[in-house]
Scaffold this active site. Structure first.
Site: not given
Ligand code: OAD
Length: 246
Positions: A73, A122, A233, A149, A104, A190
């Site tokens: 990644r 995060h 976005a 480490c 996030q 998100t």
């Molecule tokens: P998700 O994968 O849950 O959600 C991504 C969101 O982005 C969805 O609602 C899509 O519809 C939207 N999306 C996709 N393409 C897009 C674009 N071009 N412009 C705008 N929006 C778009 O990701 P997060 O909500 O970030 O945590 O997930 C939250 C957390 O869950 C992450 O930080 C990670 C994950 O498990 C950890 O790793 C701790």
């Protein structure tokens, strides 16, 4: 979407706003080629079980697997370039008296685009920490996965928050404070499913702020947001900035 699609009342609100928060998630990085987590065809959690890769228990069981997955990644993120939506957020920060970017995302793309006041909820995949001492360590160039480490010999790990772990205390305090004191909060890219980030828009609403969602898909926030801008976005944010400052 272009600037004429942004509602006039939102443009007026933004011209009067003194303090703005942008809460971002994986969708912001999607157009830069970094996969999201939960999308049906492309999300990382469709292909990988987070319990095998993103928990302290997984790291204890198989540190090599976890380290290598994060290395993959990290390489992916290293080749990604921030798109125009990131630069629109920098424009907003340049022009507003107070602007906080609460993310996030762990990819550091906001900072690479030029955002300054970034609160990382995060962590950041580009940093490594000692799994015991929690100090930030440069892993250097090594074949070892994970490298030890240099101070105590314990395994290094990515400086990210895993499932079951607490968020960095200062980050969540600062983010909550910013959400409670802003005039407008944008929730961008998100799924609004992961706590405590998912509660920040509600904190803002309760304190009297306007909440705007930017997402091509519906989320649990959509029905509660004051405005929903349906689109990616990378298109919506530049259109928004053009509409406000034209
Ligand atoms: P998700 O994968 O849950 O959600 C991504 C969101 O982005 C969805 O609602 C899509 O519809 C939207 N999306 C996709 N393409 C897009 C674009 N071009 N412009 C705008 N929006 C778009 O990701 P997060 O909500 O970030 O945590 O997930 C939250 C957390 O869950 C992450 O930080 C990670 C994950 O498990 C950890 O790793 C701790």
């Amino acid at each position: 979407m272009n600037d004429t699609d942004i509602p006039d009342s939102l443009v007026r609100t933004m011209r009067l706003a003194r303090s703005v928060v942008a809460l971002t998630g994986a969708g912001v990085s999607a157009e830069s080629g970094v996969p999201t987590f939960r999308e049906a065809q492309t999300g990382l959690w469709q292909f990988y079980d987070p319990m095998d890769l993103a928990t302290p228990e997984a790291f204890e069981r198989d540190p090599q697997l976890v380290w290598k997955w994060y290395e993959w990644r990290r390489r992916l993120v290293g080749t990604a370039e921030p798109h125009g939506g990131y630069r629109a957020l920098v424009d907003l920060e340049d022009r507003l008296p107070s602007f906080s970017l609460v993310t996030q995302n762990v990819d550091g793309l906001h900072q690479r685009a030029g955002s300054r006041n970034v609160i990382e909820l995060h962590g950041n995949i580009t940093r490594s920490i000692c799994s015991v001492e929690r100090t930030t360590v440069d892993p250097g160039i090594t074949e070892l996965a994970p490298p030890p480490c240099p101070q105590c010999g314990a395994s290094l790990r990515p400086d990210v928050v895993w499932f079951g772990e607490a968020l960095p205390a200062t980050a969540i305090l600062d983010a909550t404070e910013a959400a409670r004191s802003c005039d407008v909060l944008f929730s961008i890219g998100t799924s609004s499913l992961v706590q405590p980030a998912a509660s920040l828009p509600e904190e803002a609403t309760r304190a009297g702020a306007i909440v705007v969602e930017i997402n091509p898909e519906e989320t649990p926030l959509s029905s509660r947001a004051d405005y929903v801008l349906r689109g990616p976005a990378g298109k919506v944010l530049p259109a928004l900035v053009n509409a406000i400052y034209r």
